[in-house]
Design an enzyme around this catalytic site. Structure first.
Site, PDB file in Angstrom:
ATOM      1  N   ARG A  22       1.225  -1.355   0.294  1.00 33.95           N
ATOM      2  CA  ARG A  22      -0.285   0.104   0.028  1.00 33.95           C
ATOM      3  C   ARG A  22       0.924   1.192   0.116  1.00 33.95           C
ATOM      4  O   ARG A  22      -0.170   2.360  -0.425  1.00 33.95           O
ATOM      5  CB  ARG A  22      -0.688   0.026   1.488  1.00 33.95           C
ATOM      6  CG  ARG A  22      -2.297  -0.795   1.008  1.00 33.95           C
ATOM      7  CD  ARG A  22      -3.492  -0.871   1.583  1.00 33.95           C
ATOM      8  NE  ARG A  22      -3.127  -1.596   3.549  1.00 33.95           N
ATOM      9  CZ  ARG A  22      -3.295  -1.268   4.334  1.00 33.95           C
ATOM     10  NH1 ARG A  22      -4.323  -0.661   4.742  1.00 33.95           N
ATOM     11  NH2 ARG A  22      -2.643  -2.702   5.260  1.00 33.95           N
ATOM     12  N   GLN A  84      13.185 -14.170   6.253  1.00 31.44           N
ATOM     13  CA  GLN A  84      11.926 -14.952   6.595  1.00 31.44           C
ATOM     14  C   GLN A  84      11.599 -14.779   5.010  1.00 31.44           C
ATOM     15  O   GLN A  84      11.039 -13.906   4.216  1.00 31.44           O
ATOM     16  CB  GLN A  84      10.857 -14.326   6.706  1.00 31.44           C
ATOM     17  CG  GLN A  84       8.922 -14.398   6.896  1.00 31.44           C
ATOM     18  CD  GLN A  84       8.552 -13.830   7.133  1.00 31.44           C
ATOM     19  OE1 GLN A  84       8.146 -13.397   7.122  1.00 31.44           O
ATOM     20  NE2 GLN A  84       6.901 -15.123   7.674  1.00 31.44           N
ATOM     21  N   THR A  90       2.551 -13.850  10.461  1.00 32.61           N
ATOM     22  CA  THR A  90       3.382 -13.076  11.367  1.00 32.61           C
ATOM     23  C   THR A  90       3.657 -14.365  12.441  1.00 32.61           C
ATOM     24  O   THR A  90       4.808 -13.743  12.676  1.00 32.61           O
ATOM     25  CB  THR A  90       2.478 -12.207  11.906  1.00 32.61           C
ATOM     26  OG1 THR A  90       1.008 -12.403  12.294  1.00 32.61           O
ATOM     27  CG2 THR A  90       2.383 -10.916  11.804  1.00 32.61           C
ATOM     28  N   ASN A 179      -6.186  -5.328  18.349  1.00 30.13           N
ATOM     29  CA  ASN A 179      -5.020  -5.775  18.169  1.00 30.13           C
ATOM     30  C   ASN A 179      -4.009  -4.612  18.268  1.00 30.13           C
ATOM     31  O   ASN A 179      -4.193  -4.595  17.342  1.00 30.13           O
ATOM     32  CB  ASN A 179      -4.170  -7.240  18.234  1.00 30.13           C
ATOM     33  CG  ASN A 179      -2.560  -7.287  18.287  1.00 30.13           C
ATOM     34  OD1 ASN A 179      -2.780  -7.631  19.328  1.00 30.13           O
ATOM     35  ND2 ASN A 179      -2.959  -8.360  17.197  1.00 30.13           N
ATOM     36  N   LYS A 359      32.774  26.692   2.410  1.00 34.51           N
ATOM     37  CA  LYS A 359      33.511  24.752   2.595  1.00 34.51           C
ATOM     38  C   LYS A 359      34.733  24.232   2.931  1.00 34.51           C
ATOM     39  O   LYS A 359      34.955  25.392   2.902  1.00 34.51           O
ATOM     40  CB  LYS A 359      32.849  24.458   0.948  1.00 34.51           C
ATOM     41  CG  LYS A 359      33.614  23.009   1.371  1.00 34.51           C
ATOM     42  CD  LYS A 359      33.948  22.398   0.055  1.00 34.51           C
ATOM     43  CE  LYS A 359      35.529  22.002   0.117  1.00 34.51           C
ATOM     44  NZ  LYS A 359      36.776  21.829  -1.272  1.00 34.51           N
TER      45      LYS A 359
HETATM   46  C1  UD1 Z   1      -1.298  -7.268  12.580  1.00 37.99           C
HETATM   47  C2  UD1 Z   1      -1.985  -8.423  13.787  1.00 37.99           C
HETATM   48  C3  UD1 Z   1      -3.798  -7.361  14.238  1.00 37.99           C
HETATM   49  C4  UD1 Z   1      -3.221  -6.077  14.536  1.00 37.99           C
HETATM   50  C5  UD1 Z   1      -2.210  -5.417  14.099  1.00 37.99           C
HETATM   51  C6  UD1 Z   1      -2.138  -4.478  14.881  1.00 37.99           C
HETATM   52  C7  UD1 Z   1      -1.713 -10.986  12.929  1.00 37.99           C
HETATM   53  C8  UD1 Z   1      -2.721 -11.601  11.663  1.00 37.99           C
HETATM   54  N1  UD1 Z   1      -2.490 -10.090  12.774  1.00 37.99           N
HETATM   55  O1  UD1 Z   1      -2.624  -7.422  11.774  1.00 37.99           O
HETATM   56  O2  UD1 Z   1      -4.810  -8.093  14.616  1.00 37.99           O
HETATM   57  O3  UD1 Z   1      -4.362  -5.169  15.167  1.00 37.99           O
HETATM   58  O4  UD1 Z   1      -0.895  -5.527  13.149  1.00 37.99           O
HETATM   59  O5  UD1 Z   1      -0.745  -3.878  13.277  1.00 37.99           O
HETATM   60  O6  UD1 Z   1      -0.599 -10.494  13.304  1.00 37.99           O
HETATM   61  N2  UD1 Z   1       5.216  -9.423   8.537  1.00 37.99           N
HETATM   62  C9  UD1 Z   1       6.391 -10.043   8.364  1.00 37.99           C
HETATM   63  N3  UD1 Z   1       5.750 -11.526   7.596  1.00 37.99           N
HETATM   64  C10 UD1 Z   1       4.754 -11.615   7.473  1.00 37.99           C
HETATM   65  C11 UD1 Z   1       3.825 -11.307   7.694  1.00 37.99           C
HETATM   66  C12 UD1 Z   1       3.897  -9.777   8.305  1.00 37.99           C
HETATM   67  O7  UD1 Z   1       8.005  -9.592   8.587  1.00 37.99           O
HETATM   68  O8  UD1 Z   1       4.837 -12.833   6.954  1.00 37.99           O
HETATM   69  C13 UD1 Z   1       5.904  -8.468   9.634  1.00 37.99           C
HETATM   70  C14 UD1 Z   1       5.239  -7.070   8.627  1.00 37.99           C
HETATM   71  O9  UD1 Z   1       6.190  -6.569   7.491  1.00 37.99           O
HETATM   72  C15 UD1 Z   1       4.648  -5.827   9.341  1.00 37.99           C
HETATM   73  C16 UD1 Z   1       4.133  -6.648  10.701  1.00 37.99           C
HETATM   74  O10 UD1 Z   1       4.616  -8.067  10.593  1.00 37.99           O
HETATM   75  O11 UD1 Z   1       5.735  -5.244   9.584  1.00 37.99           O
HETATM   76  C17 UD1 Z   1       2.897  -6.771  10.770  1.00 37.99           C
HETATM   77  O12 UD1 Z   1       1.962  -7.165   9.569  1.00 37.99           O
HETATM   78  P1  UD1 Z   1       0.421  -6.822   8.886  1.00 37.99           P
HETATM   79  O13 UD1 Z   1       0.512  -7.802   7.218  1.00 37.99           O
HETATM   80  O14 UD1 Z   1       0.767  -5.385   8.518  1.00 37.99           O
HETATM   81  O15 UD1 Z   1       0.306  -7.272   9.931  1.00 37.99           O
HETATM   82  P2  UD1 Z   1      -1.714  -6.418  10.193  1.00 37.99           P
HETATM   83  O16 UD1 Z   1      -2.672  -7.132   8.878  1.00 37.99           O
HETATM   84  O17 UD1 Z   1      -1.565  -4.837   9.773  1.00 37.99           O
END
Ligand code: UD1
Ligand code: CA
Length: 485
Positions: A22, A84, A90, A179, A359
């Site tokens: 995004r 990863q 997550t 969360n 400078k």
């Molecule tokens: C997540 C939480 C949600 C919470 C929100 C808060 C989960 C499933 N959901 O959602 O409950 O309200 O954060 O901001 O955890 N990332 C990785 N590897 C992955 C996936 C994600 O490193 O495979 C990192 C992303 O780069 C990011 C962070 O984890 O920095 C959070 O991931 P994101 O996809 O933004 O989670 P949300 O959908 O926001």
């Protein structure tokens, strides 16, 4: 209890592998800068401040760039990087950090790399409030909870589970406690329980949030309420700008508490770690970047941009100056419209005025260069006056050469100093000189063509022109050249 908890070692895992689609750019989300630092710097810095050691950053998209950026902004910090390869969720991201934490059996803080507004106090609160529970996680109540996982409480009050927006029923979507994405877990519980997390959900991802339900069924989970928006994640460009504003406002508040006058905090930009002394006034649209230090009782004029600059007590930087890795000593005055490039050092009480560029140049105590001047690779003694339009010719097309001017010298306007050159103490340089040789102390140097006045020249030219015109021949250009020659 609290004391012994504090002694339990803390490691941190910062999730920063996602691309951040995004953001609509080519760069990984966590590399986008807020107040002079990449997004991921902030949660890592706060975790360090909360006592976490080591910190494992989970990287994926542009892994090398993310690692390089964090190492640059946090030199010497106990950072480890875990790759990863595929972003499967997550929970999967946290599991990727397991090898990097082999042998660690304390508690593990888990943070998102895209949350620059988190404070160290909040991290500490989550650690403290875990108590004997296997897991603590931060929650916040938002007017608009869209996009976040919702916190479902059991009838007796404790957290039962977190349901992601995409998996939530319409009823669950009405819950506005969300969360925050910040966790503290006992290490043994974490690794044991993560192995049980599946991907049976709408997104077919391994959700870290499943830990909440698994802990609630067994050793217990604690929900820790944190201030709303502290844990707000940056997901698009607008949120990036809002985070920058919020962070800057926080820096400005801290400076104002310490006695700095900020005329308009909404038109002020500042990087984390910048220092400003009490009694200093910052006019609107000042930007203080990098390792900038401003002393006490200074005045920084509108629109000035200071990067890695040091400004000593009582100095004035007038409007629209650009300082980059430059020093301005006590009570010196710079600007308006001055440019101080790396290595510029404006001495105590010295003056640098409009359209003057320095400078790698040291201007001695009380020396002045007030107008339209370029001074590069120069050392200028105390009390010397550098006139308007002076240029040090420091570059011969291949290498740079120094200009050394002694104390109390007078460099006339429009002097061209061809370096390497040395001008002695108390020497005078006639205006309009081009100097290629050293000037001894106390001498007057004239490096210009002698002036010639041709009496009555204008009238003679006019007469000649008229004569030619009557004959109807000869070009006026030739006529004038003949007269002038
Ligand atoms: C997540 C939480 C949600 C919470 C929100 C808060 C989960 C499933 N959901 O959602 O409950 O309200 O954060 O901001 O955890 N990332 C990785 N590897 C992955 C996936 C994600 O490193 O495979 C990192 C992303 O780069 C990011 C962070 O984890 O920095 C959070 O991931 P994101 O996809 O933004 O989670 P949300 O959908 O926001
Ligand atoms: Ca997010």
């Amino acid at each position: 209890m609290a004391t012994s908890r504090r002694r339990t070692p803390i490691a941190a895992i910062v999730l920063a592998a996602g691309k951040g689609t995004r953001m609509k750019t080519r760069r990984a989300k966590v590399l986008h800068e807020v107040c002079g630092r990449p997004l991921a710097y902030y949660p890592v810095r706060r975790a360090l401040d909360a006592g976490a050691d080591p910190i494992v950053v989970v990287v994926g998209h542009q892994a090398d760039d993310v690692e390089a950026a964090l190492r640059k902004h946090l030199p010497g910090a106990p950072l480890r990087f875990a790759l990863q390869k595929e972003q499967l969720g997550t929970a999967h991201a946290v599991l990727s950090a397991r090898t990097a934490l082999r042998g660690f059996d304390g508690q593990v803080l888990i943070l998102s790399g895209d949350t620059p507004l988190l404070t160290t106090e909040t991290l500490r609160a989550v650690v403290e409030k875990r108590g004997r529970a296997a897991l603590a996680f931060a929650t916040m109540t938002l007017d608009n909870p869209a996009g976040y996982g919702r916190v479902v409480h059991a009838p007796h009050g404790g957290p039962a589970l977190v349901i992601e927006e995409k998996d939530a029923t319409d009823q669950e979507k009405l819950i506005n406690e969300v969360n925050a994405g910040l966790y503290c877990a006992d290490a043994a519980f974490l690794w044991k329980t993560l192995a049980r997390v599946g991907s049976k959900n709408v997104q077919r991802e391994f959700y870290l949030t499943d830990l909440v339900a698994l802990a609630a069924e067994g050793p217990g989970a604690v929900a820790v309420r944190v201030p709303p928006f502290e844990a707000a994640g940056v997901n698009d460009q607008e949120e990036l700008s809002l985070a920058a504003r919020a962070l800057t406002r926080r820096f400005a508040q801290a400076l104002m508490r310490d006695g700095v006058t900020i005329e308009d905090p909404e038109r002020f930009d500042c990087d984390e770690g910048v220092e400003v002394g009490p009694g200093t006034v910052l006019e609107p649209s000042v930007r203080l970047r990098g390792r900038t230090r401003v002393g006490e009782g200074c005045h920084i004029g509108q629109g000035s941009i200071l990067t890695d600059a040091s400004v000593a007590d009582g100095a004035t930087v007038k409007a629209y100056c650009v300082l980059d890795d430059a020093a301005v000593r006590t009570a010196a005055i710079v600007g308006p419209f001055s440019r101080l490039r790396p290595g510029a050092d404006v001495g105590e009480g010295a003056h640098v005025g409009n359209f003057v560029e320095l400078k790698k140049t040291r201007l001695g105590k009380g020396a002045k260069a007030n107008h339209l001047t370029y001074l590069g690779d120069a050392v200028i003694g105390a009390g010397t006056n550098v006139g308007c339009g002076t240029v040090t010719c420091n570059y011969d097309g291949e290498s740079k050469h120094p200009t050394v001017i002694g104390e109390r010298a007078f460099v006339g306007s429009d002097s061209i100093l061809v370096a390497p050159i040395t001008i002695g103490d108390g020497a005078y340089i006639a205006a309009g000189s081009t100097l290629t040789e050293d000037v001894p102390a106390g001498a007057l140097a004239l490096g210009r063509a002698r002036q010639v006045n041709k009496e009555g020249w204008a009238a003679a030219r006019a007469a000649q022109k008229n004569g030619k015109a009557e004959k109807g021949r000869a070009s006026p250009r030739r006529a004038s050249r003949r007269v002038a020659g």
